[in-house]
Design a protein around this motif. Structure first.
Motif, PDB file in Angstrom:
ATOM      1  N   MET A   1      -5.256 -25.321 -31.559  1.00 55.99           N
ATOM      2  CA  MET A   1      -6.650 -25.336 -31.198  1.00 55.99           C
ATOM      3  C   MET A   1      -7.429 -25.990 -32.336  1.00 55.99           C
ATOM      4  N   SER A   2      -8.310 -26.876 -32.008  1.00 58.08           N
ATOM      5  CA  SER A   2      -9.062 -27.583 -33.042  1.00 58.08           C
ATOM      6  C   SER A   2     -10.157 -26.687 -33.619  1.00 58.08           C
ATOM      7  N   GLU A   3     -10.569 -27.032 -34.832  1.00 62.54           N
ATOM      8  CA  GLU A   3     -11.664 -26.314 -35.470  1.00 62.54           C
ATOM      9  C   GLU A   3     -12.963 -26.799 -34.849  1.00 62.54           C
ATOM     10  N   GLU A   4     -13.542 -25.989 -33.988  1.00 63.41           N
ATOM     11  CA  GLU A   4     -14.776 -26.361 -33.326  1.00 63.41           C
ATOM     12  C   GLU A   4     -15.967 -25.894 -34.153  1.00 63.41           C
ATOM     13  N   LYS A   5     -16.980 -26.709 -34.189  1.00 64.71           N
ATOM     14  CA  LYS A   5     -18.217 -26.354 -34.867  1.00 64.71           C
ATOM     15  C   LYS A   5     -19.180 -25.782 -33.841  1.00 64.71           C
ATOM     16  N   LEU A   6     -20.113 -24.991 -34.327  1.00 58.89           N
ATOM     17  CA  LEU A   6     -21.105 -24.404 -33.430  1.00 58.89           C
ATOM     18  C   LEU A   6     -21.757 -25.473 -32.561  1.00 58.89           C
ATOM     19  N   SER A   7     -22.077 -26.631 -33.148  1.00 58.01           N
ATOM     20  CA  SER A   7     -22.766 -27.690 -32.413  1.00 58.01           C
ATOM     21  C   SER A   7     -21.931 -28.252 -31.271  1.00 58.01           C
ATOM     22  N   GLU A   8     -20.596 -28.043 -31.297  1.00 58.43           N
ATOM     23  CA  GLU A   8     -19.742 -28.501 -30.210  1.00 58.43           C
ATOM     24  C   GLU A   8     -19.698 -27.485 -29.064  1.00 58.43           C
ATOM     25  N   SER A  11     -25.836 -25.858 -28.405  1.00 51.81           N
ATOM     26  CA  SER A  11     -26.816 -26.564 -29.224  1.00 51.81           C
ATOM     27  C   SER A  11     -27.285 -25.649 -30.348  1.00 51.81           C
ATOM     28  N   PRO A  12     -27.245 -26.124 -31.597  1.00 48.57           N
ATOM     29  CA  PRO A  12     -27.743 -25.303 -32.708  1.00 48.57           C
ATOM     30  C   PRO A  12     -29.205 -24.909 -32.531  1.00 48.57           C
ATOM     31  N   GLU A  13     -29.914 -25.659 -31.732  1.00 47.84           N
ATOM     32  CA  GLU A  13     -31.327 -25.370 -31.484  1.00 47.84           C
ATOM     33  C   GLU A  13     -31.523 -24.392 -30.325  1.00 47.84           C
ATOM     34  N   ALA A  14     -30.441 -24.034 -29.634  1.00 40.97           N
ATOM     35  CA  ALA A  14     -30.564 -23.088 -28.525  1.00 40.97           C
ATOM     36  C   ALA A  14     -31.111 -21.772 -29.058  1.00 40.97           C
ATOM     37  N   GLY A  21     -36.262  -9.653 -30.137  1.00 37.84           N
ATOM     38  CA  GLY A  21     -36.778 -10.942 -30.576  1.00 37.84           C
ATOM     39  C   GLY A  21     -35.827 -12.066 -30.235  1.00 37.84           C
ATOM     40  N   ALA A  22     -36.131 -13.235 -30.748  1.00 39.49           N
ATOM     41  CA  ALA A  22     -35.338 -14.426 -30.452  1.00 39.49           C
ATOM     42  C   ALA A  22     -34.960 -15.110 -31.757  1.00 39.49           C
ATOM     43  N   ILE A  23     -33.824 -15.820 -31.726  1.00 36.04           N
ATOM     44  CA  ILE A  23     -33.340 -16.493 -32.922  1.00 36.04           C
ATOM     45  C   ILE A  23     -32.542 -17.728 -32.502  1.00 36.04           C
ATOM     46  N   LYS A  24     -32.642 -18.784 -33.287  1.00 36.14           N
ATOM     47  CA  LYS A  24     -31.862 -19.985 -33.011  1.00 36.14           C
ATOM     48  C   LYS A  24     -30.378 -19.697 -33.249  1.00 36.14           C
TER      49      LYS A  24
END
Length: 95
Positions: A1-8, A11-14, A21-24
């Motif tokens: 399994m490949s090392e996946e980044k959060l951005s993959e 969305s980091p902006e999600a 509350g809310a958080i990115k």
């Protein structure tokens, strides 16, 4: 399994909305990875779903463990893990 980044994965902006509350997603990921302890999560069916990615881990984790039953991950101490799971499910333990 490949090392996946959060951005993959998301969305980091999600924005993740909680009752309190809310958080990115990128902010939450950073906070979790800075905590001075390790975390893991098994769902109600005892399936290992997630772990924190602290670079100074005491206990090794592999992405291949995700989506497997927790008893499969600890065969040498399965009887201890089974008791712990039974205690969690019965409410005898909640930590």
């Amino acid at each position: 399994m490949s090392e996946e980044k959060l951005s993959e994965l998301i969305s980091p902006e999600a924005v993740i909305n909680f009752e309190t509350g809310a958080i990115k997603a990128s902010t939450l990921d950073s906070i979790i990875n800075l905590l001075p302890f390790e975390m893991g999560f098994c769902d109600a069916n005892d399936i290992f779903r997630w772990y924190s990615n602290n670079p100074d881990r005491v206990h090794g984790r592999r992405k291949e463990a995700i989506d497997r039953h927790v008893l499969e991950l600890h065969p040498k101490v399965a009887h201890h893990v089974k008791k712990l799971l039974n205690d969690f499910h019965s409410g005898a333990r909640d930590d």
